[in-house]
Design an enzyme around this catalytic site. Sequence first.
Site, mmCIF file in Angstrom:
data_model
loop_
_atom_site.group_PDB
_atom_site.id
_atom_site.type_symbol
_atom_site.label_atom_id
_atom_site.label_comp_id
_atom_site.label_asym_id
_atom_site.label_seq_id
_atom_site.Cartn_x
_atom_site.Cartn_y
_atom_site.Cartn_z
ATOM 1 N N ASN A 11 19.417 -7.799 74.230
ATOM 2 C CA ASN A 11 20.789 -8.002 74.707
ATOM 3 C C ASN A 11 21.707 -8.119 73.495
ATOM 4 O O ASN A 11 21.697 -9.125 72.801
ATOM 5 C CB ASN A 11 20.837 -9.285 75.557
ATOM 6 N N LYS A 13 24.881 -8.328 73.446
ATOM 7 C CA LYS A 13 26.092 -9.121 73.703
ATOM 8 C C LYS A 13 27.329 -8.392 73.145
ATOM 9 O O LYS A 13 27.390 -7.170 73.193
ATOM 10 C CB LYS A 13 25.939 -10.529 73.138
ATOM 11 N N HIS A 98 23.455 -13.107 83.692
ATOM 12 C CA HIS A 98 23.194 -13.796 82.424
ATOM 13 C C HIS A 98 23.939 -15.130 82.430
ATOM 14 O O HIS A 98 25.052 -15.230 82.956
ATOM 15 C CB HIS A 98 23.662 -12.923 81.255
ATOM 16 N N GLU A 100 25.604 -16.596 80.292
ATOM 17 C CA GLU A 100 26.944 -16.567 79.695
ATOM 18 C C GLU A 100 27.970 -16.018 80.697
ATOM 19 O O GLU A 100 29.156 -16.363 80.635
ATOM 20 C CB GLU A 100 26.917 -15.746 78.386
ATOM 21 N N GLU A 169 15.611 -17.725 81.426
ATOM 22 C CA GLU A 169 16.280 -18.025 80.165
ATOM 23 C C GLU A 169 16.865 -19.441 80.225
ATOM 24 O O GLU A 169 17.991 -19.626 80.732
ATOM 25 C CB GLU A 169 17.415 -17.035 79.910
ATOM 26 N N GLY A 175 20.381 -18.723 71.922
ATOM 27 C CA GLY A 175 21.231 -18.734 70.733
ATOM 28 C C GLY A 175 21.179 -20.030 69.944
ATOM 29 O O GLY A 175 22.008 -20.256 69.065
ATOM 30 N N SER A 212 15.977 -17.494 72.140
ATOM 31 C CA SER A 212 15.567 -17.618 70.743
ATOM 32 C C SER A 212 14.177 -17.037 70.474
ATOM 33 O O SER A 212 13.391 -17.603 69.716
ATOM 34 C CB SER A 212 15.647 -19.080 70.285
HETATM 35 C C1 PEP Z 1 20.095 -13.849 75.505
HETATM 36 O O1 PEP Z 1 21.267 -13.746 75.223
HETATM 37 O O2 PEP Z 1 19.694 -13.389 76.574
HETATM 38 C C2 PEP Z 1 19.204 -14.495 74.559
HETATM 39 C C3 PEP Z 1 17.994 -14.776 74.929
HETATM 40 O O3 PEP Z 1 19.710 -14.790 73.297
HETATM 41 P P1 PEP Z 1 18.903 -15.358 72.024
HETATM 42 O O4 PEP Z 1 17.632 -14.556 71.910
HETATM 43 O O5 PEP Z 1 19.826 -15.150 70.884
HETATM 44 O O6 PEP Z 1 18.605 -16.790 72.310
#
Ligand code: PEP
Length: 249
Positions: A11, A13, A98, A100, A169, A175, A212
């Site tokens: 992703n 973003k 997601h 976000e 997630e 992040g 992460s």
């Molecule tokens: C994500 O945005 O779906 C995500 C898992 O980000 P990160 O790997 O940076 O934690």
Amino acid sequence: MSGRRPLIAGNWKMNKTGVEAREHVARLRAHLGDGDLHADVAVCPAFTALEATARAASGSSVRVLAQAVHEAPSGAHTGEISAGMIAAAGADGTLVGHSERRAAGETDDQVAARVRAALDVGLDVIMCVGESLEQREAGETDAWLTGQVRAGLAQVAAGEVSVLAIAYEPIWAIGTGRTATPEIAQEACAHVRAIAGETLDAVAVRVLYGGSVTPETAPALLSQPDIDGALVGGASLDPDAFAAIVGAA
Ligand code: PEP
């Protein structure tokens, strides 16, 4: 993984222009080769880079997914993109729900309608679910995931299990560098699978972990029995790191 094919999705973003996306995909292709992989690989560019990414990935095993979709086929929805537009840009699928996007107001009902709209035009879907740190600390994780999974799958037919994956997630891991332990991720993914199994074939549905994931943390996470792949944010921006995670799968 009980025969389920691993899926590693990156992703991006709000990163990468079309030019940058083309360079990235070229490097990724060089890493992965264009032969048969042991995992499905996808990247999720911003809308503005969708078409360029799809062209760059054409003829390879790299699939291209949008990061979000609107449920309506067209109309007065300034700034939104329909499933048909995503398909017309050459993409293979889309993320839905997601955290976000949910934090910006996307509701469970919208997630369900957006999953349906994407499937209706032949797009694959990765539907995201996950709890906050407060919910985990209050012991509400399972109940929260149960609600999100049931709501999001409300309009999915059993026969569509092969074109849908669910990404667990935990918001506190996204992040933050605070990757869930393999045990926590496994337990939550097993729960997500069990709830999805109320309406879909639990053995067939792919459940990913996201939060992460790095080349260092991927092997232990991906070796868990109920984790069928990863949704990768930060580490997916570097083709070398992302290819290493694919390698772990
Ligand atoms: C994500 O945005 O779906 C995500 C898992 O980000 P990160 O790997 O940076 O934690």
